[in-house]
Design a protein around this motif. Structure first.
Motif, short mmCIF file in Angstrom:
data_model
loop_
_atom_site.label_atom_id
_atom_site.label_comp_id
_atom_site.label_asym_id
_atom_site.label_seq_id
_atom_site.Cartn_x
_atom_site.Cartn_y
_atom_site.Cartn_z
N SER A 127 0.83 -1.21 0.00
CA SER A 127 0.00 0.00 0.00
C SER A 127 0.87 1.26 0.00
CB SER A 127 -0.91 0.03 1.23
OG SER A 127 -1.74 -1.09 1.25
N VAL A 128 1.90 1.25 0.83
CA VAL A 128 2.79 2.42 0.89
C VAL A 128 3.47 2.64 -0.46
CG1 VAL A 128 4.88 3.40 1.93
CG2 VAL A 128 3.24 2.20 3.36
N GLU A 129 4.01 1.54 -1.02
CA GLU A 129 4.73 1.67 -2.29
C GLU A 129 3.81 2.23 -3.38
OE1 GLU A 129 6.54 -2.11 -3.11
OE2 GLU A 129 8.25 -1.67 -1.81
N ARG B 251 1.42 10.83 9.15
CA ARG B 251 0.81 10.34 10.39
C ARG B 251 1.16 8.86 10.64
NH1 ARG B 251 -3.64 13.49 8.97
NH2 ARG B 251 -4.84 11.72 8.24
N SER B 252 1.23 8.10 9.57
CA SER B 252 1.55 6.66 9.71
C SER B 252 2.94 6.44 10.30
CB SER B 252 1.46 5.95 8.36
OG SER B 252 0.18 6.07 7.84
N LEU B 253 3.79 7.42 10.05
CA LEU B 253 5.15 7.31 10.58
C LEU B 253 5.13 7.16 12.10
CD1 LEU B 253 7.84 7.37 9.13
CD2 LEU B 253 7.95 9.82 9.52
N GLY B 254 4.15 7.78 12.74
CA GLY B 254 4.06 7.71 14.20
C GLY B 254 3.38 6.45 14.71
N THR B 255 2.71 5.73 13.83
CA THR B 255 1.95 4.56 14.30
C THR B 255 2.49 3.23 13.77
OG1 THR B 255 0.43 4.89 12.45
CG2 THR B 255 -0.21 5.84 14.55
N GLU B 256 3.11 3.27 12.60
CA GLU B 256 3.59 2.02 11.99
C GLU B 256 4.76 1.44 12.80
OE1 GLU B 256 2.51 0.12 9.22
OE2 GLU B 256 4.00 -1.17 10.16
N GLN C 15 8.08 0.99 7.75
CA GLN C 15 8.58 2.31 8.17
C GLN C 15 9.56 2.87 7.13
OE1 GLN C 15 10.08 1.15 12.08
NE2 GLN C 15 8.64 2.54 13.05
N VAL C 16 10.48 2.01 6.68
CA VAL C 16 11.47 2.46 5.70
C VAL C 16 10.77 2.89 4.40
CG1 VAL C 16 13.35 1.67 4.19
CG2 VAL C 16 13.41 1.16 6.63
N ALA C 17 9.77 2.13 3.99
CA ALA C 17 9.05 2.48 2.76
C ALA C 17 8.36 3.85 2.91
CB ALA C 17 8.01 1.41 2.42
#
Lengths: 177, 252
Positions: B176-178, B195-200, B206-208
């Motif tokens: 999904s991120v890619e 926002r996902s950076l704080g929850t993933e 995270q790297v993606a």
């Protein structure tokens, strides 16, 4: 294990139709790898096709403990070497790629930049050219390239640095800086 | 001068630490010669980043699908009782591809249906696969059936965002991120990624996300990246990637 490795494992286990997902994901970058390595459009398509054919043919040799992308590009590198052997041609100065000029690529400045860059890349030695293309244009990590080329990460880094220095020298010689 | 040259190259390759970057900035301020050298490498780096990606002709896809079909036939001939893939199964995976390659270059003439119909087929495939319980089906939907230029693109983005937020499989979230990374011009997508950076919590995902944000050139991402770096625990390689992301975002 990421999505690519998961899918390739399914292909490896015999679910060959899944290879479509990998083909769709990588066909453009694979084609561009061959284009940047100085092959014509037609040959780049043929070599890309051969990569995906071999991906399926040698699927049982895939080990999902390893990243899929370096494995695929190792196949690509071998395909290119086999092409050279079969044609008995020298590595350097084989073919000058044409710069595409289509509707999405009409900005003169960008075309000029691409032409200059490709010309500078073509001036590199074959091994330098490949590692630079993989690192800077295919955005592969040093560790991935090192694994693919059976060398060390520091060796890859050194080659990338030297190649970029050579690009600058080439730009300078042509008064592009 | 030789060392500073390598430092500059390392900077553009994302190899420097924050301290080393600050030191390089100081060197540039002190020396016009070093600043000139830096600018010359930046010019090359710009050419690399602006390098146009070419698209292969339809011949490549056509040949690949033909090859797959012939493999399917061979397998069927060799093992008539075994479950083998057929043109139908390949086409199930390639439905959206046909949308792209439909302009007179499909495997068979009977696939020459109009674009609107193809687009609807692809979208239906996408919806159906995303509702599937199988991770593989979802990943297939994301990579194959999400193709841009579809009339229901905003709905597709919504589904991808929901998948990133809620799917239990890290492989599906990664896909999904890619794919969301192809819509970085959409402010909502960038905001969701930030926002996902704080929850993933999965390092690969995270790297993606970091790589996508780094490419987005959205400076709003800098603060969350710094928070990720300063957070206790977590993978070192994720933090290294976050450093690289900040460098890319601050060197615009």
């Amino acid at each position: 294990m990421t999505a690519d490795e998961h899918i390739m494992q399914l292909v490896s286990n015999g679910d060959i139709a899944q290879s479509v997902i990998l083909f769709e994901k990588y066909q453009i970058s694979m084609y561009n790898y061959f284009r940047k390595m100085n092959h014509s459009k037609s040959l780049s398509e043929d070599l890309s096709q051969e990569v995906f054919v071999r991906m399926i043919k040698y699927r049982s040799s895939y080990n999902n403990q390893y990243k899929f992308k370096p494995w695929l590009y190792r196949i690509a590198s071998n395909v290119r070497m086999d092409h050279y052997r079969s044609q008995k041609i020298k590595f350097d100065g084989e073919e000058m790629p044409e710069i595409v000029c289509n509707e999405e690529n009409i900005v003169d400045k960008q075309i000029e930049s691409s032409r200059k860059l490709q010309s500078a890349i073509n001036s590199l030695r074959e091994d330098q050219r490949e590692i630079l293309v993989l690192s800077k244009l295919q955005k592969m990590k040093y560790t991935e390239i090192a694994r693919m080329k059976n060398t060390t990460e520091s060796n890859v880094k050194t080659i990338v640095h030297r190649s970029i220095q050579k690009l600058r020298k080439y730009y300078q010689e042509n008064s592009w800086l | 001068m030789k060392n500073i040259e390598h430092t500059i190259i390392a900077y553009f390759n994302g190899e420097l630490t924050t301290v080393e970057i600050e030191s390089l900035i100081e060197e540039r301020k002190k020396s016009a010669e070093i600043n000139q050298l830096f600018l010359s490498y930046r010019s090359i780096e710009n050419d690399i980043n602006n390098s146009q990606e070419e698209r292969p002709s339809n011949k490549l896809s056509k040949n690949f699908y033909t090859h797959l079909e012939s493999l399917g036939k061979q397998e069927k001939d060799n093992t008539p009782s075994a479950k083998v893939f057929t043109l139908k199964s390949i086409m199930k995976y390639a439905a959206a591809s046909i949308v792209l390659f439909a302009a007179g270059l499909t495997l068979y003439n009977n696939f020459n249906i109009n674009d609107d119909k193809n687009s609807q087929i692809a979208f239906n495939e996408f919806l159906s696969d995303m509702e599937s319980k199988s991770d593989t089906e979802k990943i297939k939907a994301i990579y194959v059936n999400h193709k841009p230029n579809q009339s229901n693109q905003s709905k597709i983005k919504e589904i991808l965002i929901s998948s990133l937020r809620n799917d239990k499989s890290s492989n599906v979230r990664l896909a999904s991120v890619e794919t969301l990374a192809e819509y970085l011009d959409d402010e909502m997508v960038r905001s969701v990624l930030i926002r996902s950076l704080g929850t993933e919590e999965d390092p690969q995902v995270q790297v993606a996300i970091i790589m996508a944000l780094s490419a987005s050139k959205d400076k709003e991402a800098i603060k969350p990246l710094e928070q990720l770096i300063n957070k206790e625990g977590g993978s070192k390689f994720v933090k290294d990637e976050a450093h690289v992301g900040i460098m890319n975002l601050t060197s615009i």
